[in-house]
Design an enzyme around this catalytic site. Structure first.
Site, short mmCIF file in Angstrom:
data_model
loop_
_atom_site.label_atom_id
_atom_site.label_comp_id
_atom_site.label_asym_id
_atom_site.label_seq_id
_atom_site.Cartn_x
_atom_site.Cartn_y
_atom_site.Cartn_z
N PHE A 251 -25.96 27.27 -3.58
CA PHE A 251 -24.53 26.94 -3.52
C PHE A 251 -23.77 28.25 -3.61
O PHE A 251 -23.85 28.96 -4.62
CB PHE A 251 -24.16 26.01 -4.68
N GLY B 19 -16.93 18.39 -13.24
CA GLY B 19 -17.18 16.98 -12.92
C GLY B 19 -18.56 16.53 -13.34
O GLY B 19 -18.76 15.39 -13.79
N ASP B 20 -19.55 17.41 -13.20
CA ASP B 20 -20.91 17.07 -13.62
C ASP B 20 -20.97 16.86 -15.13
O ASP B 20 -21.63 15.95 -15.63
CB ASP B 20 -21.88 18.19 -13.23
N THR C 97 -12.31 10.50 -11.47
CA THR C 97 -11.77 11.67 -12.16
C THR C 97 -10.51 12.14 -11.43
O THR C 97 -10.44 12.11 -10.21
CB THR C 97 -12.80 12.79 -12.22
N SER D 186 -12.45 36.76 6.04
CA SER D 186 -13.41 37.30 5.07
C SER D 186 -12.63 37.67 3.82
O SER D 186 -11.64 38.40 3.89
CB SER D 186 -14.12 38.53 5.63
#
Length: 327
Positions: free
Chosen positions: A102, A256-257, A223, A36
């Site tokens: 996400f 990357g997007d 990439t 954790s």
């Protein structure tokens, strides 16, 4: 050029851990990890690969069509996307599920550990592309970005059946594909996007060599982080585009997007692969220097300055006529 961007629409929960993950990983104990990490920061941001790409294309004035599945909580997000030039008329809004999530933690070395909850994205397999094409008066390119795995396969198959040109971006979902599925995702793609690791994973899953892949796709864009972008087309030398220098990475999520969106914008404007990739690299640095994937601020002058610094005055001059509005 009408571009439909299919893929995930999500809400990002981004956390920062001030230490290093590697310091907590014990050799010989990785088969029973129980850790954790106490995060110092939390940002909740709009995200999802398709939404990120579409938003950037919208800011470039290209009127992209977003095709994906979102949840009952999508109303405010949809308004935000539309205010940034994105057509959301083909987004399927679930009646029962929430928009995908996400959850990502980034350490001091910019390594990331993430979990993705699909939520409404599981309904993306119910979406067909033909109604979107009919509504738009045709589609020049369909981007197949990470999504529900079954939806990605169905979209690729429909593109082949109906003759829609498509860009395959299997990305994170490569880890979940069989060899047959991976081959189906990329076969006949006009453009194929991977990072360096995904390129190796694609070769492993498909059993294809680089030559085999290039014989089945038009152009392969890989990439390579700080090493920029490598562009391969069968019968041509590899085109290597260096990355644009950055003043510092605030958050690696979404870089990357942004690169994909910049490249696609260059393609839509009829520019060559070199200029398109340079624009993608420049936009990626902007996103890397911001927290979140869609909240970056940029003027045309700022972007042109980055292009000038990274690639010279000629590159900036070639792109300047297309950057007539703030990004």
């Amino acid at each position: 050029m009408r571009i439909a961007v299919t893929g995930s629409i999500a809400i990002d929960h981004l956390m920062v851990y001030p230490g290093r993950f590697a310091e907590q990983l014990i050799e010989g104990q990785l088969d029973k990890v129980s850790l954790s990490f106490l995060a110092d920061e939390l940002d909740i941001r709009r995200g999802g690969v398709a939404a990120n790409i579409a938003l950037a294309l919208g800011r470039f004035g290209l009127d992209p069509l977003l095709v994906g599945a979102a949840g009952v909580d999508f109303a405010a997000y949809g308004c935000w996307l539309r205010s940034n030039g994105v057509d959301t008329g083909s987004v399927r809004v679930s009646e029962t599920r929430r928009t995908a999530r996400f959850v990502c933690t980034t350490d001091a070395d910019q390594n990331q550990i993430a979990t993705f909850y699909a939520g409404a994205m599981t309904e993306a397999k119910e979406i067909e592309l033909e109604p979107t094409a009919r509504r738009a008066g045709g589609l020049d390119l369909v981007v197949i970005a990470p999504n529900d795995p079954e939806a990605m396969l169905l979209h690729a198959d429909e593109c082949r059946r109906r003759g829609y040109a498509f860009a395959a971006d299997p990305s994170q979902q490569l880890a979940r594909t069989t060899g047959e599925e991976a081959r189906s995702l990329v076969e006949d793609a006009r453009y194929l996007f991977t990072n360096a690791y995904e390129a190796a994973l694609l070769r492993d899953h498909t059993g294809w060599s680089d030559g085999d892949i290039l014989g089945r796709v038009g152009t392969w864009i890989t990439t390579a982080g700080a090493d920029g972008v490598h562009i391969k087309t069968a019968g041509r030398p590899t085109l290597r585009i260096p990355a644009v220098p950055t003043s510092g990475v605030a958050d690696p999520t979404g870089g990357g997007d942004a690169l994909r969106a910049g490249f696609l914008a260059g393609v839509a404007w009829g520019l060559g692969h070199e200029r398109a990739a340079q624009l993608g690299c420049a936009l990626a640095t902007v996103v890397l220097e911001s927290v979140g994937t869609q909240e970056y601020q940029l003027s045309a002058d700022d972007l042109l300055g980055r292009l000038d610094k990274g690639y010279g005055a000629e590159a900036a001059q070639d792109l300047a006529p297309h950057l007539v509005r703030p990004v």
